[in-house]
Design an enzyme around this catalytic site. Structure first.
Site, short mmCIF file in Angstrom:
data_model
loop_
_atom_site.label_atom_id
_atom_site.label_comp_id
_atom_site.label_asym_id
_atom_site.label_seq_id
_atom_site.Cartn_x
_atom_site.Cartn_y
_atom_site.Cartn_z
N THR A 173 0.89 -1.36 -0.07
CA THR A 173 0.13 -0.05 0.04
C THR A 173 1.05 1.23 -0.01
O THR A 173 1.80 1.34 0.77
CB THR A 173 -0.76 0.08 1.30
OG1 THR A 173 -1.64 -1.15 1.29
CG2 THR A 173 -1.91 1.20 1.18
N LYS A 175 2.47 4.68 0.79
CA LYS A 175 2.46 5.58 1.63
C LYS A 175 3.27 6.62 1.49
O LYS A 175 4.19 6.75 0.75
CB LYS A 175 3.00 4.94 3.12
CG LYS A 175 2.46 3.71 3.53
CD LYS A 175 0.75 3.82 3.87
CE LYS A 175 0.23 2.49 4.40
NZ LYS A 175 -1.32 2.66 4.83
N LYS A 201 -1.01 -0.88 -4.26
CA LYS A 201 -2.45 -0.47 -3.84
C LYS A 201 -2.38 1.24 -3.56
O LYS A 201 -1.71 1.68 -2.74
CB LYS A 201 -2.81 -1.27 -2.78
CG LYS A 201 -4.21 -0.91 -2.09
CD LYS A 201 -4.16 -2.00 -0.90
CE LYS A 201 -5.65 -1.57 -0.12
NZ LYS A 201 -5.66 -0.20 0.45
N ARG A 295 -11.98 -3.40 3.10
CA ARG A 295 -12.92 -3.52 4.07
C ARG A 295 -13.28 -2.40 5.19
O ARG A 295 -13.60 -2.57 6.28
CB ARG A 295 -12.83 -4.80 4.84
CG ARG A 295 -11.66 -4.91 5.77
CD ARG A 295 -11.60 -6.32 6.56
NE ARG A 295 -10.23 -6.44 7.22
CZ ARG A 295 -10.11 -7.07 8.10
NH1 ARG A 295 -10.78 -8.12 8.51
NH2 ARG A 295 -9.07 -7.18 9.02
N HIS A 327 -9.32 -7.88 2.33
CA HIS A 327 -8.79 -7.82 3.23
C HIS A 327 -9.16 -8.67 4.56
O HIS A 327 -10.37 -8.85 4.52
CB HIS A 327 -8.31 -6.39 3.67
CG HIS A 327 -7.53 -5.54 2.79
ND1 HIS A 327 -6.36 -5.02 3.22
CD2 HIS A 327 -7.59 -5.05 1.62
CE1 HIS A 327 -5.97 -4.07 2.06
NE2 HIS A 327 -6.83 -4.67 1.28
N SER A 379 -2.74 -7.57 5.59
CA SER A 379 -2.31 -6.15 5.39
C SER A 379 -2.42 -5.65 6.92
O SER A 379 -3.60 -5.84 7.37
CB SER A 379 -2.94 -5.48 4.33
OG SER A 379 -2.58 -4.28 4.33
#
Length: 476
Positions: A173, A175, A201, A295, A327, A379
């Protein structure tokens, strides 16, 4: 009042209020293969018998209301009513019970998770006679399962599209989750994919904000994907978040993603809504896009042990409504998740047939028949030292999704994915050679550090980082 109405009203109708259990508590009922079965954790108010509480849940989530009504005589309550057919105390908890309720299939619209939830987890959760109410599990009958198309593609097609087999997929993911420009965001995507990841992601918070509009992000991410694919010879993807304020805008973003020829888009399942998820899943199926599901907001619903809805129910609903990834917690990371409970709903996501197993929180045997499976995504607060445990817990059919555990590498963005890929390959190779990852995991990572300076640097930074708090979601 007409004479005909007067006659009907005077036959068999008695106005007033009567106990729910007189109509809706039926312990002798034999459940049908076509019934939707529910297991509720019920905490009655003081003075309310558990049978009355369970019957109230069955009534208020199906045909009942607080008083008798004349129009009950115009239909067949025995055919349509929900039935509380069993009550059992929750061990170790005072005044808590598991109430089993059976719902006739005719109460629900075909292919509609929204309608199913509106009935089963609707107004009854605010019922004053109950101190708390939690839906622990649902049995979805095969007759109802077959009215859903489910995931756009499923696990096998996911692997075939990527041409990657025999190991978990690896993701990151991007960042910081908010504040990057589209160009800098695309740079981070490229560095991660070039370093060895399969996916990057969008964070669920990223939609189309002033600092980075969605179209700019899509373009720079697509460029990063093409460049990384050309340099590595591997198929890559980035979860482009199509979630938007309206379904029309969501579909516009998905169409643009398809025009860019990227492999996957993303949707926020709960904040965006079940209907939107299903609509997007249909589009993805018809247009060759994989669908990643976030989610966000789930813990508002599922975190409390005595009220709300367990995530295994949300997982089942997602498999019906449509998503290729979702997730599912990590067990070892920063987010809530006890091992056996987590593996219970992971099996409900992936497998075709799952037997009842109360030790893992599975209250009913579930047969998904031919509905495709969903890849669980681990995750949240994970790093290279967690790789052996993640590989052992989740197995090959999963996505291991690192965020800070990739981009927090002390040498910068590019070495982070290298460290993760080396750690994953080392764990998979050791497992295939017969080594027990649960026992030898740290040793395997240390051995790999000898020939990967990127991994060695990551291990040094995160060697003391642990998230050891007691899980709230345990089975009693």
């Amino acid at each position: 009042m007409s004479p005909q109405t007067e006659t009907k009203a005077s036959v068999g109708f008695k106005a007033g209020v009567k106990d729910y259990k007189l109509t809706y508590y039926t312990p002798d009922y034999e459940t049908k293969d076509t019934d939707i079965l529910a297991a509720f954790r019920v905490t009655p108010q003081p003075g309310v018998p558990p049978e009355e509480a369970g019957a109230a849940v069955a009534a208020e989530s199906s045909t009942g209301t607080w008083t008798t009504v004349w129009t009950d005589g115009l239909t067949s309550l025995d055919r349509y009513k929900g039935r509380c057919y069993g009550i059992e105390p929750v061990l170790g908890e005072e005044n808590q019970y598991i109430a089993y309720v059976a719902y006739p299939l005719d109460l629900f619209e075909e292919g509609s998770v929204t309608n199913m939830f509106t009935s089963i987890v609707g107004n009854v959760f605010g019922f004053k006679a109950l101190r708390a109410l939690r839906l622990e599990d649902l049995r979805i009958p095969t007759a109802y399962v077959k009215t859903f198309q489910g995931p756009p593609h499923g696990i096998q097609v996911d692997r075939d599209k990527l041409n990657k087999y025999g190991r978990p997929l690896l993701g990151c993911t991007i960042k910081p989750k908010l504040g990057l420009s589209a160009k800098n965001y695309g740079r981070a995507v490229y560095e991660c994919l070039r370093g060895g990841l399969d996916f990057t992601k969008d964070d669920e918070n990223v939609n189309s904000q002033p600092f980075m509009r969605w179209r700019d992000r899509f373009l720079f991410c697509a460029e990063a994907i093409y460049k990384a694919q050309a340099e590595t010879g591997e198929i890559k993807g980035h979860y482009l978040n199509a979630t938007a304020g309206t379904c029309e805008e969501m579909m516009k973003r998905a169409v643009f993603a398809r025009e860019l020829a990227v492999p996957i888009v993303m949707h926020d399942y709960l904040t965006g809504g079940c209907n939107a998820t299903t609509s997007l899943a249909h589009y993805c199926r018809d247009n060759g896009l994989l669908l990643h599901i976030q989610r966000a907001m789930h813990a508002v619903i599922d975190r409390q042990k005595n009220h709300g809805m367990h995530f295994r129910v949300l997982a089942k609903a997602l498999r019906m409504s449509g998503g290729d990834h979702i997730h599912a917690g990590t067990v070892v990371g920063k987010l809530e998740g006890e091992r056996e409970i987590t593996l219970g709903f992971v099996d409900l996501l992936r497998d075709d047939f799952i037997k009842k197993d109360r030790s893992r929180g599975i209250y009913f045997t579930q047969d998904w028949v031919s509905l495709p499976g969903v890849l669980p995504v681990a995750s949240g607060g994970i790093h290279v030292w967690h790789m052996p445990a993640l590989t052992e817990i989740f197995g090959d059919d999963s996505v291991l999704q690192f965020g800070g555990g990739t981009l927090g590498h002390p040498w910068g963005n590019a070495p982070g994915p290298v460290a993760n890929r080396v750690a994953l390959e080392a764990c998979v190779q050791a497992r295939n050679d017969g080594r027990d990852l649960a026992i030898h995991g740290n040793e395997i990572i240390r051995e790999a550090c000898k020939w990967s300076p990127e991994l060695a640097a990551a291990c040094e930074v995160w060697k003391e980082i642990k998230f050891e708090f007691p899980a709230l979601d345990t089975f009693v």
